[in-house]
Design an enzyme around this catalytic site. Sequence first.
Site, PDB file in Angstrom:
ATOM      1  N   TYR A 102      14.994  30.291   7.000  1.00 48.68           N
ATOM      2  CA  TYR A 102      13.907  31.127   7.503  1.00 48.68           C
ATOM      3  C   TYR A 102      13.925  31.255   9.021  1.00 48.68           C
ATOM      4  O   TYR A 102      14.130  30.282   9.737  1.00 48.68           O
ATOM      5  CB  TYR A 102      12.559  30.550   7.080  1.00 48.68           C
ATOM      6  CG  TYR A 102      12.298  30.614   5.599  1.00 48.68           C
ATOM      7  CD1 TYR A 102      12.255  31.833   4.934  1.00 48.68           C
ATOM      8  CD2 TYR A 102      12.073  29.446   4.871  1.00 48.68           C
ATOM      9  CE1 TYR A 102      12.002  31.881   3.571  1.00 48.68           C
ATOM     10  CE2 TYR A 102      11.830  29.488   3.512  1.00 48.68           C
ATOM     11  CZ  TYR A 102      11.788  30.717   2.857  1.00 48.68           C
ATOM     12  OH  TYR A 102      11.544  30.767   1.506  1.00 48.68           O
ATOM     13  N   MET A 142      10.858  24.433   1.718  1.00 51.51           N
ATOM     14  CA  MET A 142      10.069  23.608   0.813  1.00 51.51           C
ATOM     15  C   MET A 142      10.932  22.756  -0.114  1.00 51.51           C
ATOM     16  O   MET A 142      10.622  21.589  -0.368  1.00 51.51           O
ATOM     17  CB  MET A 142       9.128  24.479  -0.026  1.00 51.51           C
ATOM     18  CG  MET A 142       8.229  23.675  -0.952  1.00 51.51           C
ATOM     19  SD  MET A 142       7.068  24.685  -1.890  1.00 51.51           S
ATOM     20  CE  MET A 142       5.944  25.219  -0.613  1.00 51.51           C
ATOM     21  N   LYS A 162       0.845  -1.202   0.000  1.00 53.18           N
ATOM     22  CA  LYS A 162       0.000   0.000   0.000  1.00 53.18           C
ATOM     23  C   LYS A 162       0.880   1.252   0.000  1.00 53.18           C
ATOM     24  O   LYS A 162       2.072   1.196   0.311  1.00 53.18           O
ATOM     25  CB  LYS A 162      -0.916   0.002   1.209  1.00 53.18           C
ATOM     26  CG  LYS A 162      -0.192   0.091   2.549  1.00 53.18           C
ATOM     27  CD  LYS A 162      -1.157   0.077   3.710  1.00 53.18           C
ATOM     28  CE  LYS A 162      -0.413   0.183   5.046  1.00 53.18           C
ATOM     29  NZ  LYS A 162      -1.346   0.232   6.196  1.00 53.18           N
ATOM     30  N   ARG A 197     -10.809   0.611  14.629  1.00 50.61           N
ATOM     31  CA  ARG A 197     -10.878   1.273  13.320  1.00 50.61           C
ATOM     32  C   ARG A 197     -11.894   0.502  12.475  1.00 50.61           C
ATOM     33  O   ARG A 197     -13.037   0.339  12.867  1.00 50.61           O
ATOM     34  CB  ARG A 197      -9.497   1.295  12.653  1.00 50.61           C
ATOM     35  CG  ARG A 197      -8.445   2.077  13.417  1.00 50.61           C
ATOM     36  CD  ARG A 197      -7.163   2.289  12.602  1.00 50.61           C
ATOM     37  NE  ARG A 197      -6.740   1.096  11.872  1.00 50.61           N
ATOM     38  CZ  ARG A 197      -5.532   0.961  11.322  1.00 50.61           C
ATOM     39  NH1 ARG A 197      -4.641   1.937  11.418  1.00 50.61           N
ATOM     40  NH2 ARG A 197      -5.196  -0.142  10.682  1.00 50.61           N
TER      41      ARG A 197
END
Length: 389
Positions: free
Chosen positions: A277, A325, A44, A142
């Site tokens: 940053y 990013m 998956k 779940r």
Amino acid sequence: MSETAAAPAASLRARAEIDLVALRANVRALRALAPGAQLMAVVKSEAYGHGAVACARAAVEAGAGWLGTATPEEALALRAAGLRGRLMCWLWTPGGPWREAVEADIDVSVSDMWALEEVTAAARAAGLVARVQLKGDTGLGRNGCQPGADWAELVGAAVEAERAGLVRVTGLWSHFACADEPGHPSVDAQLALFREMLAYAEQRGVRPEVRHIANSPATLTRPDTHFDLVRTGIALYGISPSPEVGTPADFGLRPVMTLAANIALVKHVPGGHGVSYGHKYVTPGETTLGLVPVGYADGIPRHASGTGPVLVGGKWRTVAGRVAMDQFVVDLGGDEPEAGAEAILFGPGDRGEPTAEDWAQAAGTIAYEIVTRIGTRVPRVYVNEEQSG
């Protein structure tokens, strides 16, 4: 997912190298740990970020008798790529591609009456018998049918659908909540309830091909949970389900993915120079900085700002300041590798590089997330694709 088989590493900004020999060896090691059970290779989420089609093929070559996906779309994509044999998917929503799955000979998981009704309708429309596996919720909370009256209703309806020639109940299954915490009392409690739910279904005529509850940690540490099939996900890729369970080497496993990038820039800066940053890192003195051209858009966790480890020039460095990013910076401490030099974020650890577990610790998460989140801008470069022997 971007896949590259032959591009030289020097020409790539970054790459996730996938060692298929290691993956095959992991399949064999896991089969040896559960010799009485079949093995499902869970592929998956693009095989936990490693590439579903290539990894599925390698796993089958090494003896995996089943493939497993979460969504039907993932399972159908494997069929479209030519993967045959037993294939199961388990995360359905109303209106899903039931008929397509039935026609593609995929085992589908059913946890509630609405799902059984939809799959039987699909089987009737297709003129085929649907392969269905009933999932019980033994305590994870779940997906899965609740024990008691709900389970009785679902089992009864499935038996009737089987008698009508619409479905074949091929499996009964569940999933552990805390198997990655050795000794957790919920494991024994879930196992006991699973046995009760199995007995109820079998007393009412269900004859499953496979009964399964063991995920990777249970496969590694609890032989009494193996039943007819074990579902191995993260362990297949050579990553331990948790440090408490043991290291990959403890179980004869080897990490499959190595994530690396090529340094884009090396430059001299004075002391007191802010980096990235927010200037959360300021150079303590004159030094050299290296720019690593991957960032959170590529799956590098921003939570590892200031902590993520990287091997450059044979030395561990640490992310200096914030992960951006598309890039982050490491303080090279005056060393001057050339632009294009390799920065290894994680791998098996053979060359002294960090591992995915090291990054998980740095980011306050789990190694599953580290490998699975590596994005589509990073090509997967498959090595050792040809099976030897």
